[in-house]
Design an enzyme around this catalytic site. Sequence first.
Site, PDB file in Angstrom:
ATOM      1  N   GLU A 149     -20.122  15.165   6.570  1.00 46.59           N
ATOM      2  CA  GLU A 149     -18.981  14.712   5.756  1.00 46.59           C
ATOM      3  C   GLU A 149     -19.481  14.154   4.430  1.00 46.59           C
ATOM      4  O   GLU A 149     -20.678  13.938   4.248  1.00 46.59           O
ATOM      5  CB  GLU A 149     -18.146  13.683   6.521  1.00 46.59           C
ATOM      6  CG  GLU A 149     -18.929  12.586   7.191  1.00 46.59           C
ATOM      7  CD  GLU A 149     -18.764  11.244   6.518  1.00 46.59           C
ATOM      8  OE1 GLU A 149     -18.438  11.188   5.306  1.00 46.59           O
ATOM      9  OE2 GLU A 149     -19.004  10.234   7.203  1.00 46.59           O
ATOM     10  N   LYS A 176     -10.547  10.230  -1.611  1.00 46.59           N
ATOM     11  CA  LYS A 176     -10.973  10.340  -0.221  1.00 46.59           C
ATOM     12  C   LYS A 176      -9.914  11.200   0.449  1.00 46.59           C
ATOM     13  O   LYS A 176      -8.719  10.871   0.386  1.00 46.59           O
ATOM     14  CB  LYS A 176     -10.952   8.919   0.367  1.00 46.59           C
ATOM     15  CG  LYS A 176     -11.765   8.689   1.587  1.00 46.59           C
ATOM     16  CD  LYS A 176     -11.863   7.175   1.804  1.00 46.59           C
ATOM     17  CE  LYS A 176     -12.376   6.843   3.191  1.00 46.59           C
ATOM     18  NZ  LYS A 176     -12.585   5.384   3.314  1.00 46.59           N
ATOM     19  N   SER A 217      -6.457   5.904  13.484  1.00 39.78           N
ATOM     20  CA  SER A 217      -7.009   6.937  12.607  1.00 39.78           C
ATOM     21  C   SER A 217      -6.617   8.342  13.036  1.00 39.78           C
ATOM     22  O   SER A 217      -6.626   8.678  14.227  1.00 39.78           O
ATOM     23  CB  SER A 217      -8.532   6.828  12.599  1.00 39.78           C
ATOM     24  OG  SER A 217      -9.092   7.937  11.930  1.00 39.78           O
ATOM     25  N   ALA A 218      -6.330   9.184  12.029  1.00 35.44           N
ATOM     26  CA  ALA A 218      -6.059  10.602  12.288  1.00 35.44           C
ATOM     27  C   ALA A 218      -7.281  11.301  12.877  1.00 35.44           C
ATOM     28  O   ALA A 218      -7.156  12.379  13.461  1.00 35.44           O
ATOM     29  CB  ALA A 218      -5.630  11.295  10.999  1.00 35.44           C
ATOM     30  N   ASP A 219      -8.466  10.687  12.753  1.00 40.72           N
ATOM     31  CA  ASP A 219      -9.664  11.287  13.349  1.00 40.72           C
ATOM     32  C   ASP A 219      -9.472  11.513  14.848  1.00 40.72           C
ATOM     33  O   ASP A 219      -9.945  12.504  15.410  1.00 40.72           O
ATOM     34  CB  ASP A 219     -10.888  10.368  13.178  1.00 40.72           C
ATOM     35  CG  ASP A 219     -11.314  10.214  11.732  1.00 40.72           C
ATOM     36  OD1 ASP A 219     -10.755  10.899  10.848  1.00 40.72           O
ATOM     37  OD2 ASP A 219     -12.217   9.385  11.481  1.00 40.72           O
ATOM     38  N   LYS A 257     -16.965   2.310  14.910  1.00 39.52           N
ATOM     39  CA  LYS A 257     -17.386   1.075  14.243  1.00 39.52           C
ATOM     40  C   LYS A 257     -16.841  -0.142  14.985  1.00 39.52           C
ATOM     41  O   LYS A 257     -15.711  -0.147  15.452  1.00 39.52           O
ATOM     42  CB  LYS A 257     -16.878   1.071  12.802  1.00 39.52           C
ATOM     43  CG  LYS A 257     -17.499   2.179  11.970  1.00 39.52           C
ATOM     44  CD  LYS A 257     -17.348   1.907  10.483  1.00 39.52           C
ATOM     45  CE  LYS A 257     -17.970   3.031   9.676  1.00 39.52           C
ATOM     46  NZ  LYS A 257     -17.196   4.315   9.781  1.00 39.52           N
TER      47      LYS A 257
END
Lengths: 309, 309, 309
Positions: free
Chosen positions: C26, C87, C141-143, C160
Amino acid sequence: MTLLKPKLSREVAETIAAGGPVVALESTIITHGMPYPANLETALGVEAVIRENGAVPATIAVIDGELRVGLVHRELDELAQAKRVVKASGRDLAVAMVKKQSAGTTVSATMLLADLAGIDIFATGGVGGVHRGAEQTFDISADLTELGRTKTAVVCAGVKSILDIAKTLEYLETQRVPVIAYGTEDFPAFFTRKSGYKADHRLDTPEEIAEAMFLHHKLGTGTGLMIANPIPEAAALTPEFIDGTIADAVREADEKGIGRKELTPFLLARINELSRGESLKANIELVKNNARLAARMAVAYAALKKSGR
Amino acid sequence: MTLLKPKLSREVAETIAAGGPVVALESTIITHGMPYPANLETALGVEAVIRENGAVPATIAVIDGELRVGLVHRELDELAQAKRVVKASGRDLAVAMVKKQSAGTTVSATMLLADLAGIDIFATGGVGGVHRGAEQTFDISADLTELGRTKTAVVCAGVKSILDIAKTLEYLETQRVPVIAYGTEDFPAFFTRKSGYKADHRLDTPEEIAEAMFLHHKLGTGTGLMIANPIPEAAALTPEFIDGTIADAVREADEKGIGRKELTPFLLARINELSRGESLKANIELVKNNARLAARMAVAYAALKKSGR
Amino acid sequence: MTLLKPKLSREVAETIAAGGPVVALESTIITHGMPYPANLETALGVEAVIRENGAVPATIAVIDGELRVGLVHRELDELAQAKRVVKASGRDLAVAMVKKQSAGTTVSATMLLADLAGIDIFATGGVGGVHRGAEQTFDISADLTELGRTKTAVVCAGVKSILDIAKTLEYLETQRVPVIAYGTEDFPAFFTRKSGYKADHRLDTPEEIAEAMFLHHKLGTGTGLMIANPIPEAAALTPEFIDGTIADAVREADEKGIGRKELTPFLLARINELSRGESLKANIELVKNNARLAARMAVAYAALKKSGR
Ligand SMILES: [Mn+2]
Ligand SMILES: [Mn+2]
Ligand SMILES: [Mn+2]
């Protein structure tokens, strides 16, 4: 298994076959949103706006168990007066077909049927969202999941302010749905032009939005897009008025123990009463405003698709 | 990438190839749900019910790392006595294969493997759901997501009453999963015929349910369906008894600090003790009742598919 | 609609065409994660590690509105110094293309573009997750959704520790994403080797992980996999130190009213200051460690795919 093909009106079928611009419209606004004949007049008015802006309207509904895309005047009139019409979300469609019911289609059902019919753009008032108190009730509209799963672009005036807007925006982010505001930095709040939250993206022309749609779909995410179009200045209610009114209506619902499925219709009806019809007028104006943008997007999108890029 | 084909028993393979009716069954009830030989007897009894109602049973499991659909008597017996058998949800299957483990398959894994094998209907006791306290823990079963993503229709007696039923129903709505109650307006609560919540839809015959499945899949949503079949009157526990028992077991778990993965097995075992075996008996009866409905649905569904509509 | 093909560097294109091992990287770590020239040095260092372990690195970014997979030295240098770089998460990509922006790609965007390019494995530091307080804010998060929807395997050092790790693990379970820890029973916590939570699965070699990926994809679930690789012992911070530092930074953010999008960058920057650069050093080491494992997985995975099983 081959997918169902909804029954298309002749005009809609011919326009789709020719690659022309079509805008889908939902029908709960007709069956559950307004009394007769205001509902019929609004439906016809919205269709007229779409035609004036160069596209063909396709009102979507279930009639006697048949999935219909594109209703002619007589059919709209019958639906607007029909009794015993249910409200169908995407997951209710199959049972409505088995039971030969007539149904107004919610945002999620309309997205699904538009996609099945080959229509890419859908105009409505406001989509469902995360309800206030959802951290306890888990009451989150299937519209948001549908936006995360079905490619239709939905033009709306934001989400209704009876919802929790902050949580709705977070949920859309988690579902990976692009949220694009038209001509503004602000995410609109249905009756008002600002919600206090920013939209992720601002685009200023229907052509740019159509291009973003086109590129987004080519990424293969499978999600829809939310196009947030603020209510026209002249039709907007003042934030103080609407916030106070909603707070009053919410308190009243609480006292009467009204919850779940009854809550949204109760709040909308009550807000209309408390606003002496102002909210209904605003609602009609914003739907027409969304139809206008959707039609212009549809014209640009049809051209992009034809360009064969 | 071509998908894996699980290993089918000869009978299951032949029936699927001929377009005949097959009902999938999960195996955690065998490997983790009951002691030997009660687990084997139940598994055989459930399979017999499916055959009596005109369909072929296909118990699904992982044996020595191999995905299996349809077990013969000897294999069921071995699985029922096996030691070191893990519990595999859909996301655990690949690692179980790498490690050559044997595994009982949960609802999510069984749906996935049934779908891979070409089986459309699956009978079980109760599916996983939103756990009590999930607003803090986020503990929500993957079964609900699988129902939102995999086409298998799951026949169950509702969700276990140790779960938060209201939140589970909201979650299924958000996931766009049709919830159809068989022969009742009420959403059942596993050991009891009523949960205090209504189901979205009521259908009264296996044929109607098969038709709803058929039409739903033709809409292309990709979701499964939950068919909620209340426990037979004669086998049902009384709500007062079961609610009190669950409350006691929950309190006990709390005091002992039992949480997450250990909680469900603990509660079920404790409820069985506190009910002096009544809950186990009820569990067996409701699974057989679900197998009966699933078999009749499978017969109707196979006919619908053959009709080539 | 045919999907977009991102622009591949010649080396990446040739390696993919030959079925050779490629590891995606990334770019927000370059554009938003570190100052120049530390960001460039790190990017180059990580790419070198991938090459040393037999694979080809493919840094992913958006440059002047173009989707890029594989950047040469000069391009990395330009990106590392670029101003006005946004971003982009997956849902931001189309608008970035319309606006001809340059963008660092988050985990979700990188997974999506890697998948579009035909790259199966992606190395990063830590993925996004469920934020602390998400039970009230719904900030997730969309992750995590991307992991539930896109097939890329993501090698990370856990999530994290500024996030809510327990809720993140529950959410991944609900999304049906396999979580495999490399060489340990523990789910790691980015700067430390243990989070206090167990991983669902432990595998001890890159070859086994590649095999699990291969089998998982053949099940047709469509999900990605999270490969959790603990920070090397020598680089790890002590749990007491990092927990205290995070608690201090969270308190400070709270007092300053920093929330939503500003929160994560603020916390990471503050943690780095409070740790006098130790956290940045640890961050660099863990990314390299992940790149090493990802490269070895990619070599094994390429061999598996070629074997044509
Ligand atoms: Mn709802
Ligand atoms: Mn769980
Ligand atoms: Mn967020």
